[in-house]
Design a protein around this motif. Structure first.
Motif, PDB file in Angstrom:
ATOM      1  N   PRO A  60       0.823  -1.220   0.000  1.00 33.59           N
ATOM      2  CA  PRO A  60       0.000   0.000   0.000  1.00 33.59           C
ATOM      3  C   PRO A  60       0.853   1.264   0.000  1.00 33.59           C
ATOM      4  O   PRO A  60       1.959   1.298   0.560  1.00 33.59           O
ATOM      5  CB  PRO A  60      -0.786  -0.124   1.306  1.00 33.59           C
ATOM      6  N   ASP A  61       0.327   2.297  -0.659  1.00 32.92           N
ATOM      7  CA  ASP A  61       0.953   3.608  -0.632  1.00 32.92           C
ATOM      8  C   ASP A  61      -0.161   4.660  -0.589  1.00 32.92           C
ATOM      9  O   ASP A  61      -1.340   4.331  -0.445  1.00 32.92           O
ATOM     10  CB  ASP A  61       1.882   3.822  -1.834  1.00 32.92           C
ATOM     11  N   ALA A  62       0.226   5.930  -0.702  1.00 32.77           N
ATOM     12  CA  ALA A  62      -0.771   6.997  -0.577  1.00 32.77           C
ATOM     13  C   ALA A  62      -1.837   6.922  -1.659  1.00 32.77           C
ATOM     14  O   ALA A  62      -3.006   7.250  -1.423  1.00 32.77           O
ATOM     15  CB  ALA A  62      -0.077   8.360  -0.609  1.00 32.77           C
ATOM     16  N   VAL A  63      -1.437   6.494  -2.845  1.00 32.68           N
ATOM     17  CA  VAL A  63      -2.387   6.419  -3.959  1.00 32.68           C
ATOM     18  C   VAL A  63      -3.193   5.135  -3.925  1.00 32.68           C
ATOM     19  O   VAL A  63      -4.367   5.101  -4.308  1.00 32.68           O
ATOM     20  CB  VAL A  63      -1.637   6.548  -5.296  1.00 32.68           C
ATOM     21  N   HIS A  64      -2.572   4.059  -3.443  1.00 35.15           N
ATOM     22  CA  HIS A  64      -3.234   2.748  -3.412  1.00 35.15           C
ATOM     23  C   HIS A  64      -3.221   2.233  -1.970  1.00 35.15           C
ATOM     24  O   HIS A  64      -2.333   1.476  -1.573  1.00 35.15           O
ATOM     25  CB  HIS A  64      -2.517   1.765  -4.334  1.00 35.15           C
ATOM     26  N   PRO A  65      -4.173   2.638  -1.161  1.00 35.88           N
ATOM     27  CA  PRO A  65      -4.158   2.290   0.262  1.00 35.88           C
ATOM     28  C   PRO A  65      -4.252   0.798   0.544  1.00 35.88           C
ATOM     29  O   PRO A  65      -3.866   0.348   1.626  1.00 35.88           O
ATOM     30  CB  PRO A  65      -5.374   3.045   0.814  1.00 35.88           C
ATOM     31  N   LEU A  66      -4.750   0.020  -0.405  1.00 35.93           N
ATOM     32  CA  LEU A  66      -4.803  -1.436  -0.233  1.00 35.93           C
ATOM     33  C   LEU A  66      -3.759  -2.147  -1.097  1.00 35.93           C
ATOM     34  O   LEU A  66      -3.796  -3.370  -1.245  1.00 35.93           O
ATOM     35  CB  LEU A  66      -6.194  -1.956  -0.591  1.00 35.93           C
ATOM     36  N   GLY A  67      -2.849  -1.370  -1.648  1.00 30.43           N
ATOM     37  CA  GLY A  67      -1.864  -1.968  -2.536  1.00 30.43           C
ATOM     38  C   GLY A  67      -2.446  -2.182  -3.915  1.00 30.43           C
ATOM     39  O   GLY A  67      -3.565  -1.782  -4.217  1.00 30.43           O
ATOM     40  N   ARG A  68      -1.691  -2.835  -4.758  1.00 31.09           N
ATOM     41  CA  ARG A  68      -2.168  -3.127  -6.113  1.00 31.09           C
ATOM     42  C   ARG A  68      -1.411  -4.323  -6.669  1.00 31.09           C
ATOM     43  O   ARG A  68      -0.325  -4.671  -6.207  1.00 31.09           O
ATOM     44  CB  ARG A  68      -1.982  -1.923  -7.028  1.00 31.09           C
ATOM     45  N   CYS A  69      -1.989  -4.952  -7.678  1.00 29.68           N
ATOM     46  CA  CYS A  69      -1.378  -6.095  -8.341  1.00 29.68           C
ATOM     47  C   CYS A  69      -1.039  -5.720  -9.784  1.00 29.68           C
ATOM     48  O   CYS A  69      -1.885  -5.134 -10.481  1.00 29.68           O
ATOM     49  CB  CYS A  69      -2.304  -7.303  -8.328  1.00 29.68           C
TER      50      CYS A  69
END
Length: 485
Positions: free
Chosen positions: A290-299
């Motif tokens: 997760p980061d500020a843009v993708h709070p749940l992370g991404r694949c």
């Protein structure tokens, strides 16, 4: 107990200790907590209907364009890694299979494969119990590494009902490339030590001028590999003997440092590439934290399962072994040819040639090496990406060549061991006839083992079995005694 915390812990030393020596290993609490935390966030990501994850809530292979409902996600998760377990024939040694299991953690430790804690624990148990299956290195013509990882983890998957993403965490990525590179790197570094000793023994037996091996030349030639070759030879040769030739030796003896530098280059390259591959995140799709843009992370979908560096690097090692086989043949012939060595032809000494068939027991050894040279040269052909598209429907349309490269390097190494056995026996005979002994301890020890296995030849006898025993001893010295190889 060895401990595993992060991808940085996946080193050649760890592979040697866990995969080769069978030392136990455990996950640290820090590693377990990170795996569990990342898995929890990933599961929340799956609840977002806008997030499609290959092989989890999207179909896989030719079914990739299908979005799956909850029931289909559960059904896909339950599929065991059986269908691609189709390779058969010759198997990897157990040490290599254990290395593949160990390399599996590169995708798991930081959560990039979204593996569950129980899966990580199961892999640790698999290593510590030495419960690895047979995995074939033949019949490997598939995209990525699934033809090896399916049978590798099939039995483990039967221990529990798989959760979404667990099967992918077992079978996806490139753990095999890292393991095969590590195996080649570890074996090659040890074989290089043997090569240097045998070549130094031949130099001493021939009485080549020490000026050919002056360490000052290493600095003049430039580069770390030339310096390493000259320094190793200088240490092995020991104090210069008084009775050496006043004229230069044949080319084969003068280029010994150059070919050793080539070997140092190839082995160092294998080590560097192996270290990178062991810790590389190669999962498809790769889960990013997760980061500020993708709070749940991404694949993100990747091609990391195809390690394009592994095969060329392994092929380089195979090519060096082939060159060294040829060099062993030239050095042996120089010792056996009286016009070149100044010794008696075929190293017969004061024996009457009519007492044998004229060649003596050693005179035919160059023919054996000629066979080994051609075997090694045939193995030293580049491992191209397989040209056949075996995907049937086109999704998996390019195969990985690393499975073609590893067997050739392993076989070429054994072939070189045989060529070195021949050269060391010829050198032993030359030293015996001239009543000389090496000045350095390592070469005296080597000569003692050579003569213990292949005694000095005083009459014609069958040498093949003795030479085979010596080459087998060399092979054991590379892989180690009392190791589960």
């Amino acid at each position: 107990m060895l401990e595993l915390t992060s991808r940085a812990d996946l080193t050649l030393d760890l592979v040697h200790r866990v995969a080769w020596r069978g030392e136990p290993i455990a996950l640290t609490q820090r590693a377990k907590a990170r795996i569990a935390e990342r898995r929890g966030v990933f599961e929340r990501l799956l609840q977002d209907p806008s997030q499609g994850v290959y092989g989890v809530n999207q179909g896989q292979g030719e079914m990739i364009h299908h979005a799956l409902d909850a029931a289909q996600v559960a059904r896909l998760a339950q599929l065991k890694p059986f269908p691609a377990a189709v390779s058969f024939g010759d198997d990897f040694p157990p040490r290599v299979v254990r290395a593949m299991v160990l390399a599996r953690f590169a995708n798991i430790l930081d959560g990039h494969a979204a593996a569950t804690p129980r899966l990580a624990d199961a892999l640790i148990d698999m290593l510590n119990a030495d419960a690895v299956p047979r995995v074939a290195y033949t019949g490997q013509g598939g995209a990525g590494e699934i033809l090896a990882t399916y049978p590798l983890f099939a039995a483990l998957s039967e221990r529990f009902d798989l959760q979404p993403g667990e099967r992918g965490a077992l079978i996806n990525g490139a753990p095999c490339a890292g393991a095969l590179l590590a195996d080649v790197a570890l074996a090659s570094r040890r074989r290089l030590d043997l090569v240097q000793q045998v070549l130094a023994l031949a130099v001493v037996a021939f009485g080549a001028p020490r000026e050919h091996y002056d360490p000052a030349l290493g600095a003049l030639w430039g580069g770390a590999h030339h310096r390493a070759a000259f320094e190793a030879l200088d240490a092995l040769l020991g104090p210069a003997e008084a009775p050496v030739r006043s004229h230069q030796a044949p080319v084969s003896y003068r280029i010994v440092p150059a070919l050793l530098a080539q070997a140092h280059w190839a082995v160092s390259q294998a080590e560097e590439t192996a270290i990178t591959a062991l810790g590389a995140v190669t999962h498809n799709p790769t889960y990013l934290e997760p980061d500020a843009v993708h709070p749940l992370g991404r694949c993100v979908s990747t091609g990391g399962f195809h390690n394009a560096l592994a095969a060329p690097v392994i092929d380089n090692v195979t090519g060096v072994w082939a060159d060294l086989c040829l060099l062993a043949g030239r050095l042996s012939a120089g010792l056996l040819n009286g016009r070149v060595s100044g010794f008696s032809d075929f190293l017969l000494g004061d024996r009457d040639p009519s007492e044998s068939d004229g060649h003596g027991a050693l005179g035919y050894l160059p023919m054996a090496i000629a066979g080994f040279v051609e075997e090694a040269r045939a193995l030293a052909q580049r491992s191209f990406i397989p040209a056949v598209d075996a995907s049937v429907f086109g999704q998996d349309d390019v195969a990985a060549p690393v499975f073609l490269a590893w067997p050739k390097a392993a076989k070429a190494g054994e072939t070189l061991d045989r060529a070195l056995a021949v050269l060391s026996v010829v050198a032993s005979q030359a030293l015996h006839l001239t009543a000389r002994d090496p000045q350095s301890g390592p070469l005296r020890n080597l000569l003692g083992k050579v003569r213990e296995t292949v005694p000095v030849v005083t009459a014609d006898r069958i040498l093949g079995p003795e030479l085979q025993a010596l080459s087998a001893y060399f092979n054991v010295s590379i892989f180690g005694t009392n190791l589960r190889i």
